[in-house]
Design an enzyme around this catalytic site. Sequence first.
Site, short mmCIF file in Angstrom:
data_model
loop_
_atom_site.label_atom_id
_atom_site.label_comp_id
_atom_site.label_asym_id
_atom_site.label_seq_id
_atom_site.Cartn_x
_atom_site.Cartn_y
_atom_site.Cartn_z
N ASP A 72 0.82 -1.21 0.00
CA ASP A 72 0.00 0.00 0.00
C ASP A 72 0.85 1.26 0.00
O ASP A 72 2.07 1.22 0.17
CB ASP A 72 -0.91 0.02 1.23
CG ASP A 72 -1.98 -1.05 1.18
OD1 ASP A 72 -2.43 -1.39 0.07
OD2 ASP A 72 -2.36 -1.55 2.26
N TYR A 81 6.51 -10.06 6.85
CA TYR A 81 6.56 -8.62 7.07
C TYR A 81 7.20 -8.33 8.42
O TYR A 81 7.11 -9.13 9.36
CB TYR A 81 5.14 -8.03 7.07
CG TYR A 81 4.50 -7.89 5.71
CD1 TYR A 81 4.57 -6.68 5.01
CD2 TYR A 81 3.82 -8.94 5.13
CE1 TYR A 81 3.97 -6.55 3.77
CE2 TYR A 81 3.21 -8.82 3.89
CZ TYR A 81 3.30 -7.62 3.22
OH TYR A 81 2.70 -7.49 1.99
#
Length: 263
Positions: free
Chosen positions: A51, A109
């Site tokens: 994003d 992540y």
Amino acid sequence: MKIALGIEYNGKNYFGWQRQEKVHSVQAELEKALSFVANEKIEVFCAGRTDSGVHGTGQVVHFETNAIRPEKAWAFGTNANLPDDIAVRWAKEVPDDFHARFSATARRYRYVLYCNKLRSAILPYGITHTHLDLDEHKMQEAGRFLLGENDFSSFRAAQCQSNTPWRNIHHLNVIRRGNFVIVDIKANAFVHHMVRNIVGSLMEVGCGNQPPEWIEWLLAQKNRKLAAPTAKAEGLYLVQVTYPEHFELPQMPLGPLFLADEL
């Protein structure tokens, strides 16, 4: 021929990974540089579309081309034509059945929190600053309720386009390094905003507003409105994408650079 690349980028100045009309994207910059090196139009496919504001140290892409170049030319030549906040870390020719997204078996992540009453001027964009005094042990205890295959509707953005909220978290570790608290999470895949929504709720536990068992309760409710606000994008890094060993892709330090590879 088909080429895979390992990509690192600072997402601060980009409206996410994906190429879109009239906005600055990582994909568009990479395709422009690769097209120059290949002397033909190049389209890349990535392992995970990050994003706006999210960073990557372990993004993987692939593309097909008629241009014959050595692997080092794809790396060094492309880097010479990229802005400073995007870099190729490695390049490798791959077989025709490789796909950056569909061949991947897991994504990893790291979310970096800087816990201090005062903000940092040195690392203002690659971390999320919080004045909260977070207890990483309570956050770790809470995170264990999310392990395994679960319905993550409580941690899924309303605009998520995935067909299913079910995902399988392989590990979720919360580690402190001085004033930094790092949430390291690996799963087969993630629904939209899943990591940031999990981190936001773990912070509620870490600061004492909620007990660790609250995360177990949240998961069972399958209701995003009951969870904490989404954590900011600036602290999130895609650090690793896992593939079957037979593809023999290079293994690089996970990063970000100011953290040790193994936490």
